[in-house]
Design a protein around this motif. Structure first.
Motif, PDB file in Angstrom:
ATOM      1  N   VAL A   1     -15.839 -37.509   7.480  1.00  0.00           N
ATOM      2  CA  VAL A   1     -15.590 -38.136   8.775  1.00  0.00           C
ATOM      3  C   VAL A   1     -14.162 -38.650   8.801  1.00  0.00           C
ATOM      4  O   VAL A   1     -13.732 -39.401   7.915  1.00  0.00           O
ATOM      5  CB  VAL A   1     -16.560 -39.304   9.049  1.00  0.00           C
ATOM      6  CG1 VAL A   1     -16.192 -40.002  10.360  1.00  0.00           C
ATOM      7  CG2 VAL A   1     -17.996 -38.806   9.120  1.00  0.00           C
ATOM      8  N   ARG A   2     -13.438 -38.245   9.832  1.00  0.00           N
ATOM      9  CA  ARG A   2     -12.103 -38.793  10.077  1.00  0.00           C
ATOM     10  C   ARG A   2     -12.283 -39.949  11.067  1.00  0.00           C
ATOM     11  O   ARG A   2     -12.650 -39.732  12.218  1.00  0.00           O
ATOM     12  CB  ARG A   2     -11.165 -37.711  10.596  1.00  0.00           C
ATOM     13  CG  ARG A   2     -10.967 -36.582   9.593  1.00  0.00           C
ATOM     14  CD  ARG A   2     -10.035 -35.508  10.116  1.00  0.00           C
ATOM     15  NE  ARG A   2      -8.674 -36.010  10.266  1.00  0.00           N
ATOM     16  CZ  ARG A   2      -7.719 -35.907   9.351  1.00  0.00           C
ATOM     17  NH1 ARG A   2      -7.992 -35.324   8.185  1.00  0.00           N
ATOM     18  NH2 ARG A   2      -6.508 -36.371   9.568  1.00  0.00           N
ATOM     19  N   LEU A   3     -12.039 -41.148  10.595  1.00  0.00           N
ATOM     20  CA  LEU A   3     -12.372 -42.378  11.297  1.00  0.00           C
ATOM     21  C   LEU A   3     -11.120 -43.022  11.890  1.00  0.00           C
ATOM     22  O   LEU A   3     -10.276 -43.550  11.163  1.00  0.00           O
ATOM     23  CB  LEU A   3     -13.065 -43.346  10.326  1.00  0.00           C
ATOM     24  CG  LEU A   3     -13.220 -44.795  10.768  1.00  0.00           C
ATOM     25  CD1 LEU A   3     -14.094 -44.890  12.013  1.00  0.00           C
ATOM     26  CD2 LEU A   3     -13.787 -45.640   9.634  1.00  0.00           C
ATOM     27  N   SER A   4     -11.001 -42.976  13.205  1.00  0.00           N
ATOM     28  CA  SER A   4      -9.889 -43.633  13.875  1.00  0.00           C
ATOM     29  C   SER A   4     -10.230 -45.100  14.112  1.00  0.00           C
ATOM     30  O   SER A   4     -11.247 -45.412  14.735  1.00  0.00           O
ATOM     31  CB  SER A   4      -9.590 -42.947  15.215  1.00  0.00           C
ATOM     32  OG  SER A   4      -8.611 -43.674  15.938  1.00  0.00           O
ATOM     33  N   VAL A   5      -9.374 -45.992  13.643  1.00  0.00           N
ATOM     34  CA  VAL A   5      -9.616 -47.423  13.820  1.00  0.00           C
ATOM     35  C   VAL A   5      -8.828 -47.997  14.989  1.00  0.00           C
ATOM     36  O   VAL A   5      -9.041 -49.143  15.379  1.00  0.00           O
ATOM     37  CB  VAL A   5      -9.283 -48.210  12.528  1.00  0.00           C
ATOM     38  CG1 VAL A   5     -10.195 -47.762  11.395  1.00  0.00           C
ATOM     39  CG2 VAL A   5      -7.815 -48.038  12.139  1.00  0.00           C
ATOM     40  N   THR A   6      -7.925 -47.208  15.558  1.00  0.00           N
ATOM     41  CA  THR A   6      -7.146 -47.628  16.721  1.00  0.00           C
ATOM     42  C   THR A   6      -6.515 -46.399  17.361  1.00  0.00           C
ATOM     43  O   THR A   6      -6.233 -45.411  16.667  1.00  0.00           O
ATOM     44  CB  THR A   6      -6.043 -48.633  16.334  1.00  0.00           C
ATOM     45  OG1 THR A   6      -5.312 -49.011  17.517  1.00  0.00           O
ATOM     46  CG2 THR A   6      -5.067 -48.055  15.331  1.00  0.00           C
ATOM     47  N   ASP A   7      -6.276 -46.454  18.671  1.00  0.00           N
ATOM     48  CA  ASP A   7      -5.522 -45.383  19.324  1.00  0.00           C
ATOM     49  C   ASP A   7      -4.067 -45.789  19.520  1.00  0.00           C
ATOM     50  O   ASP A   7      -3.271 -45.022  20.073  1.00  0.00           O
ATOM     51  CB  ASP A   7      -6.159 -45.008  20.667  1.00  0.00           C
ATOM     52  CG  ASP A   7      -6.164 -46.158  21.670  1.00  0.00           C
ATOM     53  OD1 ASP A   7      -6.034 -47.330  21.255  1.00  0.00           O
ATOM     54  OD2 ASP A   7      -6.321 -45.883  22.880  1.00  0.00           O
TER      55      ASP A   7
ATOM     56  N   GLY B   1      -6.162 -56.430   9.521  1.00  0.00           N
ATOM     57  CA  GLY B   1      -7.230 -56.552   8.538  1.00  0.00           C
ATOM     58  C   GLY B   1      -7.738 -55.236   7.993  1.00  0.00           C
ATOM     59  O   GLY B   1      -8.843 -55.192   7.425  1.00  0.00           O
ATOM     60  N   LEU B   2      -6.952 -54.162   8.131  1.00  0.00           N
ATOM     61  CA  LEU B   2      -7.437 -52.860   7.691  1.00  0.00           C
ATOM     62  C   LEU B   2      -7.858 -52.832   6.219  1.00  0.00           C
ATOM     63  O   LEU B   2      -8.888 -52.216   5.889  1.00  0.00           O
ATOM     64  CB  LEU B   2      -6.387 -51.774   7.952  1.00  0.00           C
ATOM     65  CG  LEU B   2      -6.869 -50.359   7.645  1.00  0.00           C
ATOM     66  CD1 LEU B   2      -7.918 -49.911   8.654  1.00  0.00           C
ATOM     67  CD2 LEU B   2      -5.716 -49.379   7.600  1.00  0.00           C
ATOM     68  N   PRO B   3      -7.137 -53.466   5.285  1.00  0.00           N
ATOM     69  CA  PRO B   3      -7.616 -53.446   3.896  1.00  0.00           C
ATOM     70  C   PRO B   3      -9.012 -54.047   3.737  1.00  0.00           C
ATOM     71  O   PRO B   3      -9.794 -53.591   2.890  1.00  0.00           O
ATOM     72  CB  PRO B   3      -6.558 -54.275   3.149  1.00  0.00           C
ATOM     73  CG  PRO B   3      -5.306 -54.081   3.955  1.00  0.00           C
ATOM     74  CD  PRO B   3      -5.780 -54.064   5.382  1.00  0.00           C
ATOM     75  N   ASP B   4      -9.357 -55.041   4.547  1.00  0.00           N
ATOM     76  CA  ASP B   4     -10.703 -55.610   4.478  1.00  0.00           C
ATOM     77  C   ASP B   4     -11.751 -54.582   4.891  1.00  0.00           C
ATOM     78  O   ASP B   4     -12.799 -54.447   4.247  1.00  0.00           O
ATOM     79  CB  ASP B   4     -10.804 -56.846   5.383  1.00  0.00           C
ATOM     80  CG  ASP B   4      -9.916 -57.976   4.925  1.00  0.00           C
ATOM     81  OD1 ASP B   4      -9.639 -58.051   3.706  1.00  0.00           O
ATOM     82  OD2 ASP B   4      -9.488 -58.790   5.774  1.00  0.00           O
ATOM     83  N   LEU B   5     -11.478 -53.850   5.971  1.00  0.00           N
ATOM     84  CA  LEU B   5     -12.394 -52.787   6.386  1.00  0.00           C
ATOM     85  C   LEU B   5     -12.492 -51.718   5.306  1.00  0.00           C
ATOM     86  O   LEU B   5     -13.594 -51.242   4.994  1.00  0.00           O
ATOM     87  CB  LEU B   5     -11.923 -52.160   7.697  1.00  0.00           C
ATOM     88  CG  LEU B   5     -12.730 -50.949   8.165  1.00  0.00           C
ATOM     89  CD1 LEU B   5     -14.176 -51.343   8.484  1.00  0.00           C
ATOM     90  CD2 LEU B   5     -12.078 -50.294   9.381  1.00  0.00           C
ATOM     91  N   ALA B   6     -11.362 -51.359   4.722  1.00  0.00           N
ATOM     92  CA  ALA B   6     -11.365 -50.331   3.674  1.00  0.00           C
ATOM     93  C   ALA B   6     -12.272 -50.730   2.523  1.00  0.00           C
ATOM     94  O   ALA B   6     -13.043 -49.911   2.000  1.00  0.00           O
ATOM     95  CB  ALA B   6      -9.943 -50.075   3.189  1.00  0.00           C
ATOM     96  N   ALA B   7     -12.207 -51.998   2.119  1.00  0.00           N
ATOM     97  CA  ALA B   7     -13.041 -52.463   1.013  1.00  0.00           C
ATOM     98  C   ALA B   7     -14.521 -52.362   1.370  1.00  0.00           C
ATOM     99  O   ALA B   7     -15.355 -51.991   0.521  1.00  0.00           O
ATOM    100  CB  ALA B   7     -12.668 -53.901   0.653  1.00  0.00           C
ATOM    101  N   ARG B   8     -14.865 -52.666   2.595  1.00  0.00           N
ATOM    102  CA  ARG B   8     -16.263 -52.580   3.022  1.00  0.00           C
ATOM    103  C   ARG B   8     -16.747 -51.133   3.031  1.00  0.00           C
ATOM    104  O   ARG B   8     -17.881 -50.845   2.632  1.00  0.00           O
ATOM    105  CB  ARG B   8     -16.409 -53.218   4.409  1.00  0.00           C
ATOM    106  CG  ARG B   8     -16.176 -54.721   4.385  1.00  0.00           C
ATOM    107  CD  ARG B   8     -15.886 -55.319   5.738  1.00  0.00           C
ATOM    108  NE  ARG B   8     -17.041 -55.329   6.639  1.00  0.00           N
ATOM    109  CZ  ARG B   8     -17.082 -56.033   7.763  1.00  0.00           C
ATOM    110  NH1 ARG B   8     -16.038 -56.786   8.116  1.00  0.00           N
ATOM    111  NH2 ARG B   8     -18.153 -56.006   8.524  1.00  0.00           N
ATOM    112  N   LEU B   9     -15.895 -50.221   3.469  1.00  0.00           N
ATOM    113  CA  LEU B   9     -16.290 -48.812   3.517  1.00  0.00           C
ATOM    114  C   LEU B   9     -16.367 -48.207   2.121  1.00  0.00           C
ATOM    115  O   LEU B   9     -17.254 -47.403   1.824  1.00  0.00           O
ATOM    116  CB  LEU B   9     -15.296 -48.023   4.381  1.00  0.00           C
ATOM    117  CG  LEU B   9     -15.202 -48.441   5.849  1.00  0.00           C
ATOM    118  CD1 LEU B   9     -14.166 -47.591   6.574  1.00  0.00           C
ATOM    119  CD2 LEU B   9     -16.557 -48.351   6.540  1.00  0.00           C
TER     120      LEU B   9
END
Length: 326
Positions: free
Chosen positions: A15-21, A77-85
């Motif tokens: 899955v290619r996951l876009s977190v923002t446009d 906060g992208l590193p926080d999301l990365a850790a969760r994923l």
């Protein structure tokens, strides 16, 4: 673990996951310079919603997630999301596509979060040309690349969109730059997506021709690199350097497509070159159960098209790449 299999017997594991446009550059093949019609912030999936969708994909057999945008590093906060994923069951590979403008600031945090690999968009090594293509500064990207190298991402891949009459005199220079820094180079054919300001047809360059040109300058043999993407690799003899060729037009790779794209607004796009999609945000905010979410995803994958039609219908898709997810 179950597998997602589409109606053409292709396993979907990526899955290619876009977190923002949103993006802090304006690459002229991606987004018009004066474009500001971004998604309303309340329509963008929250981290909790993203984690829930990716958990469902993991339970269905998806192993790879690539964080994309727009430019993913503009999402706070992208590193926080990365850790969760990275902690989700079933997810074995978490990577990032970035323009590297903000990478110097975030590289170490991303590595600690579990991002192991990065792809950096870089179409030229000439500052003035970089400004013309992106409306940005090349030195910031180079700083980001050097920070990534120091942080020991492995591999670091440079994505160079090959454009006739724009940067077709720099392929050798880019190979030499990658040889110097132990980067991988991936050349990409232009694709007709939206009306971004650069005519993909006018600047299209068949990478089979580029491969022949590079073979006259470097001793190349077939190579292999791990990853979930469509690149076909050659290796420079006597080095660890690989050159990948991504050819959606001259030699499309639809028969082996293993991916879908989740846009920042929760739209699941089943093919980059078609309009088939599933709107997940209304389901998530309407109280769908986890079992219902998995069922909806399975049903969508069953509708994944056999192939794109970039050659046959070049104006069929009118959304910009930043809207779909890179």
């Amino acid at each position: 673990m179950p597998e997602l299999i589409d109606s053409f017997n292709r396993p979907i594991e990526y899955v290619r996951l876009s977190v923002t446009d949103r993006c802090d550059l304006r690459c002229n093949y991606c987004m018009p310079r004066d474009f500001h019609d971004f998604e309303d912030r309340e329509h963008v999936l929250s981290f909790e919603e993203i984690e829930r969708v990716m958990a469902a994909f993991g339970e269905l057999g998806v192993k790879r997630i690539r964080l994309t945008g727009g430019e993913p590093l503009v999402r706070k906060g992208l590193p926080d999301l990365a850790a969760r994923l990275a902690a989700l069951p079933g997810i074995e590979d978490l990577s990032l596509s970035t323009n590297a403008v903000r990478l110097a600031k975030h590289a170490e945090a991303l590595v600690r979060a579990g991002v192991s690999r990065i792809n950096v968009s870089l179409d030229t090594l000439q500052p003035a040309r970089f400004k013309a293509i992106t409306n940005g500064r090349l030195d910031k990207v180079i700083d980001g690349l050097m920070a990534a190298k120091q942080s020991r991402f492995q591999p670091i891949k440079l994505n160079m969109v090959a454009m006739r009459g724009v940067n077709d005199d720099e392929f050798g220079d880019m190979v030499d730059f990658c040889l110097e820094h132990d980067f991988t180079l991936r050349l990409i054919e232009t694709m007709p997506l939206g009306e971004s300001g650069l005519d993909a047809t006018d600047h299209y360059l068949d990478l089979q021709t580029v491969k022949q040109q590079l073979a006259e300058r470097y001793d190349l043999v077939p190579g292999v690199m791990a990853g979930g993407g469509p690149a076909k690799y050659m290796q420079v003899v006597g080095t660890n350097m690989h050159i990948g060729f991504i050819t959606p037009i001259s030699q499309h790779f639809c028969e082996s497509c293993n991916r879908v794209r989740l846009a920042a607004d929760g739209t699941l796009y089943l093919c980059l070159g078609q309009e088939d999609k599933l709107e997940l945000r209304p389901l998530l905010r309407g109280g769908i159960s986890d079992a219902g979410l998995r069922e909806a995803i399975v049903g969508a994958i069953a509708r994944k098209p056999e192939k794109h039609e970039f050659r046959e219908k070049p104006l069929q898709v009118v959304r910009f790449m930043s809207m779909t997810g890179g």
